[in-house]
Design an enzyme around this catalytic site. Structure first.
Site, PDB file in Angstrom:
ATOM      1  N   SER A 174      34.415  85.142 -11.667  1.00  0.00           N
ATOM      2  CA  SER A 174      35.068  85.281 -10.356  1.00  0.00           C
ATOM      3  C   SER A 174      36.315  84.416 -10.253  1.00  0.00           C
ATOM      4  O   SER A 174      36.437  83.385 -10.916  1.00  0.00           O
ATOM      5  CB  SER A 174      34.110  84.878  -9.234  1.00  0.00           C
TER       6      SER A 174
HETATM    7  N1  SAH Z   1      28.876  83.667 -12.299  1.00  0.00           N
HETATM    8  C1  SAH Z   1      29.483  84.192 -13.506  1.00  0.00           C
HETATM    9  C2  SAH Z   1      30.165  85.515 -13.299  1.00  0.00           C
HETATM   10  C3  SAH Z   1      29.218  86.555 -12.936  1.00  0.00           C
HETATM   11  S1  SAH Z   1      29.752  88.220 -13.183  1.00  0.00           S
HETATM   12  C4  SAH Z   1      30.455  83.229 -14.125  1.00  0.00           C
HETATM   13  O1  SAH Z   1      30.667  82.137 -13.599  1.00  0.00           O
HETATM   14  O2  SAH Z   1      30.983  83.558 -15.184  1.00  0.00           O
HETATM   15  C5  SAH Z   1      28.248  88.970 -12.714  1.00  0.00           C
HETATM   16  C6  SAH Z   1      27.168  88.833 -13.742  1.00  0.00           C
HETATM   17  O3  SAH Z   1      26.003  89.383 -13.175  1.00  0.00           O
HETATM   18  C7  SAH Z   1      27.442  89.604 -15.029  1.00  0.00           C
HETATM   19  O4  SAH Z   1      27.370  88.736 -16.107  1.00  0.00           O
HETATM   20  C8  SAH Z   1      26.298  90.624 -15.055  1.00  0.00           C
HETATM   21  O5  SAH Z   1      25.826  90.906 -16.353  1.00  0.00           O
HETATM   22  C9  SAH Z   1      25.248  89.919 -14.218  1.00  0.00           C
HETATM   23  N2  SAH Z   1      24.231  90.782 -13.639  1.00  0.00           N
HETATM   24  C10 SAH Z   1      24.363  92.028 -13.127  1.00  0.00           C
HETATM   25  N3  SAH Z   1      23.174  92.468 -12.681  1.00  0.00           N
HETATM   26  C11 SAH Z   1      22.261  91.490 -12.905  1.00  0.00           C
HETATM   27  C12 SAH Z   1      20.867  91.360 -12.668  1.00  0.00           C
HETATM   28  N4  SAH Z   1      20.145  92.344 -12.111  1.00  0.00           N
HETATM   29  N5  SAH Z   1      20.271  90.216 -13.036  1.00  0.00           N
HETATM   30  C13 SAH Z   1      20.963  89.198 -13.613  1.00  0.00           C
HETATM   31  N6  SAH Z   1      22.283  89.272 -13.867  1.00  0.00           N
HETATM   32  C14 SAH Z   1      22.938  90.400 -13.517  1.00  0.00           C
END
Ligand code: SAH
Length: 231
Positions: free
Chosen positions: A77
């Site tokens: 993000s």
């Molecule tokens: N917080 C992260 C960015 C997150 S992007 C950072 O600092 O880099 C959103 C993430 O959510 C992605 O990596 C995606 O794979 C994950 N995601 C999506 N659905 C999910 C689920 N059901 N459970 C766990 N992770 C999930």
């Protein structure tokens, strides 16, 4: 004979970037000026080297005012959104925090400086591994546990949580997350359609009532469900 720069001296193209200066600038211009006021949050954002959580090919964008790709169609993000989410949780330092969507591990690293314990759940195994490695290399792993799995079910083994931070968008709050939030606890979550959501602060009051406050419009990657095991 002149060659065109970095390749000739064997250094990475980003070797010349002053990441510390870029980080200070990001905190001043993108965070402080837009209303991030919690000094602990600003200090944490000043401490975590965001470039270490970003794939090498995108490192020059480490402090850009935008989300950055981290592979597998996912993004880290925008710094402002991370700061806003973290500030909204009003952490004091003693909390156990659950993050859904560990991605690169960056957001978890920021949380690790503001809470006692962070559990971050990531559904893509390669990203969970990357988050683990990034956290270890930068030294933020001591109070962060990376769990690979479907975060829409939370992480019941470590529940309840003082705060929950969801970094992927859902049409509604997954019930398991509300259940695993302590009375008096706070959750930040993007709620809405796949291409446009509202970032919301959810407060679970002591009597169990749920209050939901609008924070900003946003656009997160969707919250996925892990594949069901094949018969
Ligand atoms: N917080 C992260 C960015 C997150 S992007 C950072 O600092 O880099 C959103 C993430 O959510 C992605 O990596 C995606 O794979 C994950 N995601 C999506 N659905 C999910 C689920 N059901 N459970 C766990 N992770 C999930």
């Amino acid at each position: 004979m002149f060659s065109s720069g970095n390749a000739s001296n064997g250094k990475r193209p980003d070797a010349a970037i002053d990441f510390e200066a870029a980080r200070r600038e990001m905190v001043e211009h993108q965070l402080r000026r837009r209303g991030i006021t919690d000094e602990r949050v600003l200090q944490a954002m000043l401490t975590v080297p965001r470039e270490e959580f970003i794939p090498e090919s995108y490192r020059d964008l480490a402090y850009a005012d935008a989300p950055v790709p981290i592979g597998f169609g996912q993004t880290i993000s925008q710094p402002y959104i991370v700061a806003l989410m973290v500030q909204s949780l009003q952490l004091e330092g003693h909390e156990r925090v659950l993050e859904i969507g560990g991605g690169s591990g960056y957001h978890a690293a920021v949380l690790s400086l503001l809470a006692a314990e962070v559990i971050t759940v990531e559904v893509i195994p390669e990203l969970a591994e990357m988050a683990r490695k990034n956290l270890e290399r930068t030294g933020f792993h001591r109070n962060v546990l990376v769990v690979c799995g479907d975060g829409s079910k939370g992480c019941p083994e470590k529940a309840p949580y003082d705060a929950i931070s969801v970094a992927a968008a859902a049409p509604r709050i997954p019930p398991a997350l509300l259940e695993q939030l302590k009375p008096g606890g706070r959750m930040v979550i993007p709620i809405g359609e796949p291409d446009a959501q509202e970032l919301r602060l959810i407060i679970k009051q002591q009597d169990g009532k749920i209050e939901s406050r609008f924070l900003t419009y946003c656009r997160f990657v969707p919250l996925r469900l892990a594949e069901e095991p094949q018969e």
